[in-house]
Design a protein around this motif. Structure first.
Motif, PDB file in Angstrom:
ATOM      1  N   THR A 174     -54.730 -27.384-104.911  1.00 43.30           N
ATOM      2  CA  THR A 174     -55.829 -27.067-105.820  1.00 43.30           C
ATOM      3  C   THR A 174     -57.084 -26.786-104.997  1.00 43.30           C
ATOM      4  O   THR A 174     -57.063 -26.806-103.771  1.00 43.30           O
ATOM      5  CB  THR A 174     -56.109 -28.246-106.769  1.00 43.30           C
ATOM      6  OG1 THR A 174     -56.715 -29.315-106.024  1.00 43.30           O
ATOM      7  CG2 THR A 174     -54.810 -28.750-107.394  1.00 43.30           C
ATOM      8  N   ILE A 197     -65.748 -35.427-110.627  1.00 41.99           N
ATOM      9  CA  ILE A 197     -64.823 -36.104-111.539  1.00 41.99           C
ATOM     10  C   ILE A 197     -64.312 -37.389-110.907  1.00 41.99           C
ATOM     11  O   ILE A 197     -63.914 -37.412-109.740  1.00 41.99           O
ATOM     12  CB  ILE A 197     -63.636 -35.189-111.905  1.00 41.99           C
ATOM     13  CG1 ILE A 197     -64.137 -33.943-112.635  1.00 41.99           C
ATOM     14  CG2 ILE A 197     -62.610 -35.928-112.754  1.00 41.99           C
ATOM     15  CD1 ILE A 197     -63.043 -32.949-112.956  1.00 41.99           C
ATOM     16  N   LEU A 199     -61.485 -40.437-111.038  1.00 41.94           N
ATOM     17  CA  LEU A 199     -60.111 -40.685-111.478  1.00 41.94           C
ATOM     18  C   LEU A 199     -59.788 -42.163-111.318  1.00 41.94           C
ATOM     19  O   LEU A 199     -60.010 -42.748-110.254  1.00 41.94           O
ATOM     20  CB  LEU A 199     -59.118 -39.860-110.654  1.00 41.94           C
ATOM     21  CG  LEU A 199     -59.351 -38.349-110.582  1.00 41.94           C
ATOM     22  CD1 LEU A 199     -58.294 -37.709-109.684  1.00 41.94           C
ATOM     23  CD2 LEU A 199     -59.318 -37.729-111.970  1.00 41.94           C
ATOM     24  N   PHE A 213     -52.721 -35.560-113.439  1.00 40.69           N
ATOM     25  CA  PHE A 213     -54.077 -35.017-113.520  1.00 40.69           C
ATOM     26  C   PHE A 213     -54.086 -33.533-113.144  1.00 40.69           C
ATOM     27  O   PHE A 213     -54.716 -32.709-113.823  1.00 40.69           O
ATOM     28  CB  PHE A 213     -55.020 -35.793-112.598  1.00 40.69           C
ATOM     29  CG  PHE A 213     -56.264 -35.045-112.242  1.00 40.69           C
ATOM     30  CD1 PHE A 213     -57.277 -34.870-113.178  1.00 40.69           C
ATOM     31  CD2 PHE A 213     -56.414 -34.491-110.972  1.00 40.69           C
ATOM     32  CE1 PHE A 213     -58.426 -34.160-112.849  1.00 40.69           C
ATOM     33  CE2 PHE A 213     -57.549 -33.791-110.645  1.00 40.69           C
ATOM     34  CZ  PHE A 213     -58.566 -33.620-111.584  1.00 40.69           C
ATOM     35  N   ILE A 214     -53.389 -33.189-112.067  1.00 40.79           N
ATOM     36  CA  ILE A 214     -53.349 -31.793-111.628  1.00 40.79           C
ATOM     37  C   ILE A 214     -52.744 -30.913-112.718  1.00 40.79           C
ATOM     38  O   ILE A 214     -53.206 -29.786-112.966  1.00 40.79           O
ATOM     39  CB  ILE A 214     -52.543 -31.670-110.312  1.00 40.79           C
ATOM     40  CG1 ILE A 214     -53.286 -32.384-109.177  1.00 40.79           C
ATOM     41  CG2 ILE A 214     -52.285 -30.216-109.952  1.00 40.79           C
ATOM     42  CD1 ILE A 214     -52.515 -32.451-107.877  1.00 40.79           C
ATOM     43  N   TYR A 217     -55.410 -30.852-115.852  1.00 41.88           N
ATOM     44  CA  TYR A 217     -56.802 -30.443-115.624  1.00 41.88           C
ATOM     45  C   TYR A 217     -57.107 -29.007-116.059  1.00 41.88           C
ATOM     46  O   TYR A 217     -58.200 -28.762-116.600  1.00 41.88           O
ATOM     47  CB  TYR A 217     -57.183 -30.637-114.158  1.00 41.88           C
ATOM     48  CG  TYR A 217     -58.612 -30.257-113.892  1.00 41.88           C
ATOM     49  CD1 TYR A 217     -59.668 -31.034-114.389  1.00 41.88           C
ATOM     50  CD2 TYR A 217     -58.935 -29.096-113.182  1.00 41.88           C
ATOM     51  CE1 TYR A 217     -60.982 -30.680-114.170  1.00 41.88           C
ATOM     52  CE2 TYR A 217     -60.243 -28.735-112.969  1.00 41.88           C
ATOM     53  CZ  TYR A 217     -61.268 -29.530-113.456  1.00 41.88           C
ATOM     54  OH  TYR A 217     -62.577 -29.166-113.256  1.00 41.88           O
ATOM     55  N   LEU A 220     -58.211 -29.145-119.550  1.00 40.50           N
ATOM     56  CA  LEU A 220     -59.504 -29.795-119.727  1.00 40.50           C
ATOM     57  C   LEU A 220     -60.642 -28.901-119.250  1.00 40.50           C
ATOM     58  O   LEU A 220     -61.740 -28.918-119.809  1.00 40.50           O
ATOM     59  CB  LEU A 220     -59.530 -31.122-118.958  1.00 40.50           C
ATOM     60  CG  LEU A 220     -58.483 -32.163-119.380  1.00 40.50           C
ATOM     61  CD1 LEU A 220     -58.561 -33.388-118.464  1.00 40.50           C
ATOM     62  CD2 LEU A 220     -58.688 -32.578-120.833  1.00 40.50           C
ATOM     63  N   ALA A 221     -60.391 -28.124-118.207  1.00 39.14           N
ATOM     64  CA  ALA A 221     -61.430 -27.254-117.669  1.00 39.14           C
ATOM     65  C   ALA A 221     -61.819 -26.152-118.637  1.00 39.14           C
ATOM     66  O   ALA A 221     -62.888 -25.544-118.499  1.00 39.14           O
ATOM     67  CB  ALA A 221     -60.963 -26.664-116.337  1.00 39.14           C
ATOM     68  N   VAL A 227     -66.026 -32.590-117.688  1.00 39.76           N
ATOM     69  CA  VAL A 227     -65.300 -33.845-117.506  1.00 39.76           C
ATOM     70  C   VAL A 227     -66.064 -34.763-116.555  1.00 39.76           C
ATOM     71  O   VAL A 227     -66.491 -34.354-115.470  1.00 39.76           O
ATOM     72  CB  VAL A 227     -63.880 -33.578-116.948  1.00 39.76           C
ATOM     73  CG1 VAL A 227     -63.166 -34.908-116.683  1.00 39.76           C
ATOM     74  CG2 VAL A 227     -63.079 -32.718-117.901  1.00 39.76           C
ATOM     75  N   ILE A 230     -61.509 -39.474-115.725  1.00 36.11           N
ATOM     76  CA  ILE A 230     -60.192 -39.442-116.370  1.00 36.11           C
ATOM     77  C   ILE A 230     -59.459 -40.721-115.999  1.00 36.11           C
ATOM     78  O   ILE A 230     -59.308 -41.051-114.815  1.00 36.11           O
ATOM     79  CB  ILE A 230     -59.371 -38.217-115.933  1.00 36.11           C
ATOM     80  CG1 ILE A 230     -60.122 -36.923-116.276  1.00 36.11           C
ATOM     81  CG2 ILE A 230     -58.001 -38.220-116.594  1.00 36.11           C
ATOM     82  CD1 ILE A 230     -59.400 -35.672-115.827  1.00 36.11           C
ATOM     83  N   VAL A 240     -60.026 -39.264-121.396  1.00 37.03           N
ATOM     84  CA  VAL A 240     -61.032 -38.412-120.765  1.00 37.03           C
ATOM     85  C   VAL A 240     -62.418 -38.835-121.209  1.00 37.03           C
ATOM     86  O   VAL A 240     -62.678 -39.013-122.397  1.00 37.03           O
ATOM     87  CB  VAL A 240     -60.788 -36.930-121.123  1.00 37.03           C
ATOM     88  CG1 VAL A 240     -61.828 -36.049-120.427  1.00 37.03           C
ATOM     89  CG2 VAL A 240     -59.375 -36.511-120.743  1.00 37.03           C
TER      90      VAL A 240
END
Length: 254
Positions: A174, A197, A199, A213-214, A217, A220-221, A227, A230, A240
């Motif tokens: 990412t 963010i 975590l 999460f990956i 996300y 969520l983005a 955000v 999380i 979230v």
């Protein structure tokens, strides 16, 4: 009538004289040897007679202050080439904060050769220390280094670094990087990314939770809100927290 004349031998006196002569000669030889040893030691100790003219540093280093280190060596070893103690120099060099390993040897007639292996900082530890790739701490000035910040209880340095390396490798797919990682007394993981963010990964299966999460996300983005954190401690979902919001949204996934 025949008279006999008795002769008294002087051999014992000659033996005594010879013995004392030998003793005097032996004492003279001993005195000469002692005097010679004192003079030789003084010669070897005298820096002016056989000085260490060159201290040759080699190796790959960026942070070691060579000028300061050479000054320390010369101050601690003010004698001649012969009097210089290689072991003491070795201990002095390896005691420097940025030195990981060193080798020291003399080279006739006036050179001291020092090979340095510098510490490689990979993270800051609890604000006041640095971590090398092996999870060892060292106390050096790293305030100007752009490194991730790791926190944890004493003795957890290697665990924290191993966890960071695993998470960093997973996040390499990412555009996100870890800015701060915290390991609690109960060994629960919390991560703050460079995008702000936070975590909460909990104690167990933190790599699987980071992968979750990956996966989630990108969805969520797409939201209009930003955000903030999380919580991934759920078995099949996440909670979230949004910026400028007092409410959490729980997203349950199958």
């Amino acid at each position: 009538m025949t008279s006999k004349t008795s002769t008294v031998s002087n051999k014992p006196s000659k033996d005594r004289a010879s013995l004392w002569g030998g003793v005097v000669f032996l004492l003279f030889v001993i005195a000469a040897l002692v005097f010679g040893a004192i003079k030789a030691n003084g010669y070897m100790q005298d820096e002016q007679q056989m000085p260490v003219q060159v201290i040759d540093f080699s190796g790959d280093y960026q942070h070691v202050n060579i000028t300061r280190l050479e000054r320390l060596i010369r101050k601690s070893q003010p004698g001649s080439f012969f009097a210089l103690d290689v072991n003491e120099v070795f201990e002095l060099v390896e005691a420097q904060p940025w030195v990981y390993r060193a080798s020291v040897r003399k080279k006739w007639p006036n050179t001291l050769k020092i090979y340095l292996v510098e510490q490689q900082p990979v993270a800051k530890w609890n604000e006041d220390l640095l971590l090398n790739p092996y999870g060892d701490t060292f106390n050096a000035d790293g305030h100007d280094l752009a490194l991730p910040r790791l926190y944890g209880p004493g003795g957890s340095e290697k665990t924290a670094l191993e966890g960071y390396n695993s998470m960093h490798a997973l996040l390499a797919t990412t555009a996100m990087n870890i800015e701060e990682l915290s390991l609690s007394e109960r060994f629960a993981w919390q991560v703050q990314l460079e995008n702000g963010i936070e975590l909460n990964l909990g104690r167990k299966e933190f790599i699987d939770r980071l992968q979750r999460f990956i996966d989630v996300y990108p969805l969520l983005a797409q939201q209009e809100k930003t955000v903030k954190y999380i919580d991934l401690r759920y078995d099949t979902g996440v909670a979230v927290g949004w910026e400028n919001s007092n409410s959490d949204t729980t997203n349950k996934e199958s």
